[in-house]
Write a protein that holds these residues in place. Structure first.
Motif, short mmCIF file in Angstrom:
data_model
loop_
_atom_site.label_atom_id
_atom_site.label_comp_id
_atom_site.label_asym_id
_atom_site.label_seq_id
_atom_site.Cartn_x
_atom_site.Cartn_y
_atom_site.Cartn_z
N MET A 98 -37.22 11.38 -4.15
CA MET A 98 -38.34 12.31 -4.19
C MET A 98 -37.88 13.69 -4.67
N GLU A 99 -36.71 14.13 -4.25
CA GLU A 99 -36.17 15.41 -4.72
C GLU A 99 -35.99 15.38 -6.24
N THR A 100 -35.49 14.28 -6.77
CA THR A 100 -35.31 14.13 -8.21
C THR A 100 -36.66 14.16 -8.92
N LEU A 101 -37.64 13.46 -8.35
CA LEU A 101 -38.99 13.45 -8.92
C LEU A 101 -39.56 14.86 -9.00
N ILE A 102 -39.35 15.64 -7.96
CA ILE A 102 -39.83 17.03 -7.91
C ILE A 102 -39.12 17.86 -9.00
N GLU A 103 -37.80 17.71 -9.08
CA GLU A 103 -37.02 18.48 -10.06
C GLU A 103 -37.44 18.17 -11.49
#
Length: 151
Positions: free
Chosen positions: A17-22
């Motif tokens: 999810m952090e990667t998706l946000i970034e």
């Protein structure tokens, strides 16, 4: 994991999810994904109702076709589903397949009484997905457009 004829659908890890946000370039989606991740962290016991579910082709390519999510669970047992298809997979039935399977799964979960969704009035593809999955209009206007309910 939920398996369909063409898809594996699974909850993302916090790292995914952090990667998706970034990687997200659309500010509204970036904010929505962050809100989901915050929900996962604030409600670890109900994480499944806040997490992004990844839709991945099960043909050995692991190609991601889109994602979907719920927007928490209310005290009354209502969960609202939201979803999006990656542009190159639009019109191929992946979202109908995924929404149908995930909604059937959700309806079997303890505490879930009803599954709802919203779709912008001019988003005919999204409305068609909901209709194919057994949703009907409730007559209520939500923040994103007309509300639909499955029960």
């Amino acid at each position: 994991m939920i398996k369909t004829k063409r898809l594996n659908i699974y909850p993302a890890s916090d790292e995914q999810m952090e990667t998706l946000i970034e990687e997200e370039n659309i500010p509204e989606l970036k904010a929505a994904y962050q809100e989901m991740l915050d929900g996962c962290r604030l409600h670890p016991e109900d994480r499944i109702w806040y997490v992004v579910w990844i839709m991945e082709r099960n043909d050995g390519t692991s190609t991601i076709t889109g994602n979907l999510s719920f927007k928490g669970i209310s005290e009354e047992g209502m969960v609202e589903i939201g979803y999006g298809t990656n542009p190159e997979f639009e019109g191929q039935g992946y979202m109908t397949e995924a929404v149908s399977a995930v909604v059937e799964w959700a309806e079997q979960q303890p505490g879930v009484r009803i599954v709802e969704a919203e779709a912008e009035e001019d988003n005919l593809a999204s409305i068609r997905v909901l209709e194919k999955c057994g949703f009907t209009r409730t007559g209520i206007m939500g923040e994103e457009g007309p509300r639909f309910s499955r029960k």
